[in-house]
Motif scaffolding. Structure first.
Motif, PDB file in Angstrom:
ATOM      1  N   MET A   1       5.702 -29.204  20.028  1.00 17.55           N
ATOM      2  CA  MET A   1       4.973 -27.933  20.179  1.00 17.55           C
ATOM      3  C   MET A   1       4.226 -27.613  18.892  1.00 17.55           C
ATOM      4  SD  MET A   1       6.459 -24.115  21.013  1.00 17.55           S
ATOM      5  CE  MET A   1       7.179 -24.623  22.567  1.00 17.55           C
ATOM      6  N   SER A   2       3.005 -27.127  19.020  1.00 14.92           N
ATOM      7  CA  SER A   2       2.214 -26.742  17.860  1.00 14.92           C
ATOM      8  C   SER A   2       2.888 -25.595  17.106  1.00 14.92           C
ATOM      9  CB  SER A   2       0.820 -26.305  18.322  1.00 14.92           C
ATOM     10  OG  SER A   2       0.093 -25.755  17.260  1.00 14.92           O
ATOM     11  N   GLN A   3       2.772 -25.635  15.796  1.00 15.71           N
ATOM     12  CA  GLN A   3       3.380 -24.618  14.950  1.00 15.71           C
ATOM     13  C   GLN A   3       2.748 -23.253  15.178  1.00 15.71           C
ATOM     14  OE1 GLN A   3       3.161 -25.578  10.795  1.00 15.71           O
ATOM     15  NE2 GLN A   3       3.733 -23.518  10.121  1.00 15.71           N
ATOM     16  N   LEU A   4       3.585 -22.211  15.123  1.00 16.41           N
ATOM     17  CA  LEU A   4       3.099 -20.839  15.215  1.00 16.41           C
ATOM     18  C   LEU A   4       2.728 -20.366  13.819  1.00 16.41           C
ATOM     19  CD1 LEU A   4       2.771 -18.683  17.479  1.00 16.41           C
ATOM     20  CD2 LEU A   4       4.990 -17.785  16.791  1.00 16.41           C
ATOM     21  N   ASN A   5       1.490 -19.924  13.652  1.00 18.03           N
ATOM     22  CA  ASN A   5       0.975 -19.468  12.362  1.00 18.03           C
ATOM     23  C   ASN A   5       0.637 -17.981  12.442  1.00 18.03           C
ATOM     24  OD1 ASN A   5       0.546 -22.276  11.064  1.00 18.03           O
ATOM     25  ND2 ASN A   5      -0.538 -22.432  13.016  1.00 18.03           N
ATOM     26  N   PHE A   6       0.531 -17.340  11.270  1.00 17.73           N
ATOM     27  CA  PHE A   6       0.257 -15.910  11.232  1.00 17.73           C
ATOM     28  C   PHE A   6      -0.886 -15.585  10.279  1.00 17.73           C
ATOM     29  CE2 PHE A   6       4.508 -15.996  12.904  1.00 17.73           C
ATOM     30  CZ  PHE A   6       4.575 -14.898  13.755  1.00 17.73           C
ATOM     31  N   ILE A   7      -1.665 -14.599  10.675  1.00 18.50           N
ATOM     32  CA  ILE A   7      -2.690 -14.002   9.817  1.00 18.50           C
ATOM     33  C   ILE A   7      -2.346 -12.525   9.675  1.00 18.50           C
ATOM     34  CG2 ILE A   7      -5.136 -13.434   9.552  1.00 18.50           C
ATOM     35  CD1 ILE A   7      -5.708 -15.744  11.539  1.00 18.50           C
ATOM     36  N   HIS A   8      -2.209 -12.042   8.452  1.00 24.88           N
ATOM     37  CA  HIS A   8      -1.931 -10.618   8.268  1.00 24.88           C
ATOM     38  C   HIS A   8      -3.241  -9.857   8.095  1.00 24.88           C
ATOM     39  CE1 HIS A   8       0.071  -6.919   7.326  1.00 24.88           C
ATOM     40  NE2 HIS A   8      -0.558  -6.843   6.157  1.00 24.88           N
ATOM     41  N   LEU A   9      -3.458  -8.905   8.985  1.00 25.73           N
ATOM     42  CA  LEU A   9      -4.625  -8.033   8.912  1.00 25.73           C
ATOM     43  C   LEU A   9      -4.122  -6.657   8.482  1.00 25.73           C
ATOM     44  CD1 LEU A   9      -6.322  -9.127  12.275  1.00 25.73           C
ATOM     45  CD2 LEU A   9      -6.866  -9.946   9.969  1.00 25.73           C
ATOM     46  N   PRO A  10      -4.314  -6.270   7.224  1.00 25.29           N
ATOM     47  CA  PRO A  10      -3.691  -5.048   6.706  1.00 25.29           C
ATOM     48  C   PRO A  10      -4.177  -3.758   7.354  1.00 25.29           C
ATOM     49  CG  PRO A  10      -5.210  -5.971   5.099  1.00 25.29           C
ATOM     50  CD  PRO A  10      -5.079  -6.985   6.186  1.00 25.29           C
ATOM     51  N   GLU A  11      -5.407  -3.768   7.876  1.00 23.28           N
ATOM     52  CA  GLU A  11      -5.924  -2.539   8.493  1.00 23.28           C
ATOM     53  C   GLU A  11      -6.958  -2.889   9.557  1.00 23.28           C
ATOM     54  OE1 GLU A  11      -6.692   1.419   6.331  1.00 23.28           O
ATOM     55  OE2 GLU A  11      -8.696   0.563   6.573  1.00 23.28           O
ATOM     56  N   VAL A  12      -6.622  -2.565  10.787  1.00 23.68           N
ATOM     57  CA  VAL A  12      -7.536  -2.772  11.909  1.00 23.68           C
ATOM     58  C   VAL A  12      -7.891  -1.413  12.495  1.00 23.68           C
ATOM     59  CG1 VAL A  12      -7.837  -3.785  14.192  1.00 23.68           C
ATOM     60  CG2 VAL A  12      -6.549  -5.032  12.439  1.00 23.68           C
ATOM     61  N   ALA A  13      -9.181  -1.138  12.583  1.00 28.24           N
ATOM     62  CA  ALA A  13      -9.637   0.131  13.162  1.00 28.24           C
ATOM     63  C   ALA A  13      -9.728  -0.017  14.676  1.00 28.24           C
ATOM     64  CB  ALA A  13     -10.990   0.509  12.575  1.00 28.24           C
ATOM     65  N   LEU A  14      -8.937   0.773  15.397  1.00 33.45           N
ATOM     66  CA  LEU A  14      -8.963   0.754  16.853  1.00 33.45           C
ATOM     67  C   LEU A  14     -10.130   1.600  17.362  1.00 33.45           C
ATOM     68  CD1 LEU A  14      -5.155   1.158  17.697  1.00 33.45           C
ATOM     69  CD2 LEU A  14      -6.468  -0.937  17.242  1.00 33.45           C
ATOM     70  N   ALA A  15     -10.434   1.443  18.630  1.00 32.97           N
ATOM     71  CA  ALA A  15     -11.571   2.149  19.227  1.00 32.97           C
ATOM     72  C   ALA A  15     -11.400   3.667  19.162  1.00 32.97           C
ATOM     73  CB  ALA A  15     -11.763   1.690  20.670  1.00 32.97           C
ATOM     74  N   ASN A  16     -10.130   4.115  19.157  1.00 35.97           N
ATOM     75  CA  ASN A  16      -9.887   5.564  19.139  1.00 35.97           C
ATOM     76  C   ASN A  16      -9.847   6.145  17.727  1.00 35.97           C
ATOM     77  OD1 ASN A  16      -7.469   4.666  18.129  1.00 35.97           O
ATOM     78  ND2 ASN A  16      -6.206   5.495  19.784  1.00 35.97           N
ATOM     79  N   GLY A  17     -10.094   5.306  16.725  1.00 35.19           N
ATOM     80  CA  GLY A  17     -10.131   5.782  15.348  1.00 35.19           C
ATOM     81  C   GLY A  17      -8.877   5.503  14.548  1.00 35.19           C
ATOM     82  N   LEU A  18      -7.780   5.174  15.212  1.00 34.50           N
ATOM     83  CA  LEU A  18      -6.551   4.841  14.500  1.00 34.50           C
ATOM     84  C   LEU A  18      -6.736   3.558  13.699  1.00 34.50           C
ATOM     85  CD1 LEU A  18      -3.751   5.517  17.163  1.00 34.50           C
ATOM     86  CD2 LEU A  18      -4.267   6.885  15.136  1.00 34.50           C
ATOM     87  N   LYS A  19      -6.032   3.462  12.567  1.00 35.20           N
ATOM     88  CA  LYS A  19      -6.040   2.256  11.750  1.00 35.20           C
ATOM     89  C   LYS A  19      -4.615   1.768  11.584  1.00 35.20           C
ATOM     90  CE  LYS A  19     -10.265   3.502   9.267  1.00 35.20           C
ATOM     91  NZ  LYS A  19     -10.890   3.768   7.947  1.00 35.20           N
ATOM     92  N   ILE A  20      -4.385   0.510  11.966  1.00 38.24           N
ATOM     93  CA  ILE A  20      -3.034  -0.041  11.940  1.00 38.24           C
ATOM     94  C   ILE A  20      -3.043  -1.457  11.371  1.00 38.24           C
ATOM     95  CG2 ILE A  20      -2.251   1.323  13.934  1.00 38.24           C
ATOM     96  CD1 ILE A  20      -2.587  -1.232  15.618  1.00 38.24           C
ATOM     97  N   PRO A  21      -1.909  -1.890  10.790  1.00 39.69           N
ATOM     98  CA  PRO A  21      -1.803  -3.290  10.363  1.00 39.69           C
ATOM     99  C   PRO A  21      -1.427  -4.166  11.555  1.00 39.69           C
ATOM    100  CG  PRO A  21       0.196  -2.113   9.808  1.00 39.69           C
ATOM    101  CD  PRO A  21      -0.730  -1.095  10.428  1.00 39.69           C
ATOM    102  N   ILE A  22      -1.876  -5.403  11.537  1.00 41.04           N
ATOM    103  CA  ILE A  22      -1.584  -6.354  12.618  1.00 41.04           C
ATOM    104  C   ILE A  22      -1.182  -7.701  12.010  1.00 41.04           C
ATOM    105  CG2 ILE A  22      -2.601  -7.741  14.479  1.00 41.04           C
ATOM    106  CD1 ILE A  22      -2.194  -4.995  15.463  1.00 41.04           C
ATOM    107  N   ASN A  23      -0.105  -8.278  12.524  1.00 43.34           N
ATOM    108  CA  ASN A  23       0.214  -9.673  12.258  1.00 43.34           C
ATOM    109  C   ASN A  23      -0.243 -10.474  13.460  1.00 43.34           C
ATOM    110  OD1 ASN A  23       1.383  -9.604   9.672  1.00 43.34           O
ATOM    111  ND2 ASN A  23       3.308  -8.841  10.504  1.00 43.34           N
ATOM    112  N   LEU A  24      -1.321 -11.196  13.287  1.00 43.40           N
ATOM    113  CA  LEU A  24      -1.924 -11.952  14.376  1.00 43.40           C
ATOM    114  C   LEU A  24      -1.407 -13.392  14.339  1.00 43.40           C
ATOM    115  CD1 LEU A  24      -4.022 -12.233  16.673  1.00 43.40           C
ATOM    116  CD2 LEU A  24      -5.734 -12.726  14.906  1.00 43.40           C
ATOM    117  N   SER A  25      -0.754 -13.804  15.413  1.00 39.24           N
ATOM    118  CA  SER A  25      -0.214 -15.166  15.459  1.00 39.24           C
ATOM    119  C   SER A  25      -1.109 -16.066  16.295  1.00 39.24           C
ATOM    120  CB  SER A  25       1.210 -15.155  16.030  1.00 39.24           C
ATOM    121  OG  SER A  25       1.221 -14.684  17.365  1.00 39.24           O
TER     122      SER A  25
END
Length: 338
Positions: A1-25
């Protein structure tokens, strides 16, 4: 199985204006060291980034010597944040109803930039994954050469919204929400004809109809690999597909997408009705030459995109065997800084 990798996005602006961090795998299939063209695959509601290989849910299409040949293409698949496959919970978003399909496109676009991928050979996705493919292409109109939305449309119709509303009610009110929601969903993913062909009103010795035990099986099976928070979130995304934000018109948005758009619909789909997809095709053809459509013929309804691989493969084969496209501007597909 291919390895699971992560990208840390410290601040993502959502459509409603909220800003949240995301760990994208994400997972990658193919040769990371090559300059092979990149194909982004976007998974469906209960899917994940494991698109091929051991337990790969799209093994019939993706892999060595398959239609999307991992010897000739580098296949990239993100997990939709909150789907639970990577251990990240959907509670990173306090209210799942704050999250819409366009937000996933924003996250994927940021993820691609972090991977230094600025051009894709193709984006392909099924069901809600196809809707997110639409959203990503609308957000970044020159991102890919081929956009392949399968068993979906650029919008959630009133019919889709209605069924997602029922799903949401079940998920929030049932004593066994995952089981009950999944059983209801399976009746939308298949058709009466599919059920009749498969079960023919047969019963077990205990009087339970085969169709009932089949639904019970799918409901119980989902509980072993899917979380309630993930189902609520993914259902919300299915409900909110819409590339026409802020009062824009469909043709105004879609005509800016430079990619060849290959629409794949299913004649018996009860969720994303083929009539909607054909209307999209006709509308697009009025402003854009590089549009095509393929209709899968099957009694199995929405799920046919996971069943009718022979038909889907025949449609996809010319796209992924286009040598000219693979040879032109080869370097722009190079993946760097993994």
């Amino acid at each position: 199985m291919s390895q699971l990798n992560f990208i840390h996005l410290p601040e993502v602006a959502l459509a409603n204006g909220l800003k949240i961090p995301i760990n994208l795998s994400y997972q990658v299939f193919g040769d990371l060291q090559s300059a092979n063209p990149v194909v982004l695959v976007i998974h469906a509601l209960t899917g994940n980034s494991n698109v091929c290989g051991v337990n790969g849910w799209w093994n019939d299409l993706i892999g060595p010597n398959k239609i999307i040949d991992t010897g000739r293409f580098t296949v990239l698949a993100f997990n939709i944040p909150g789907n639970g496959y990577d251990g990240e919970e959907a509670h990173l978003i306090e209210n799942y109803k704050d999250f819409v399909a366009a937000d996933v496109a924003t996250i994927f676009d940021l993820g691609l930039k972090q991977l230094n991928i600025h051009h894709l050979f193709a984006i392909i996705g099924g069901s809600v994954g196809g809707g997110i493919a639409w959203e990503l292409a609308a957000r970044n109109p020159d991102l890919c050469e081929h956009l392949i939305p399968v068993a979906c449309d650029w919008k959630s119709t009133d019919w889709v919204i209605a069924n997602c509303h029922i799903q949401d009610a079940i998920l929030n009110n049932s004593k066994v929400p995952l089981i009950d929601a999944r059983m209801h969903a399976m009746t939308m993913y298949r058709t009466p004809e599919s059920f009749s062909a498969k079960f023919d009103r047969n019963q077990h010795e205990n009087g339970l109809f085969y169709v009932e035990s089949w639904l019970n099986h799918h409901g119980n099976k989902l509980t072993s690999r899917f979380k309630l928070s993930a189902y609520k979130l993914m259902n919300q995304l299915l409900k909110t597909i819409n590339i026409t934000q802020n009062g824009s018109e469909f043709l105004s948005v879609a005509s800016k997408i430079s990619a060849h758009i290959h629409l794949v619909t299913i004649n018996s789909d009860l969720l994303f009705k083929p009539e909607e997809c054909w209307k999209t095709y006709v509308d697009l053809k009025s402003v854009k030459d590089n549009v095509s459509i393929f209709e899968i013929k099957s009694i199995h309804g929405h799920d046919a995109f996971l069943i009718a691989f022979d038909q889907l493969s025949k449609f996809l084969l010319p796209i992924f065997q286009t040598k000219q496209n693979l040879n032109e501007n080869h370097q722009r597909y190079t993946i760097r800084n993994w």
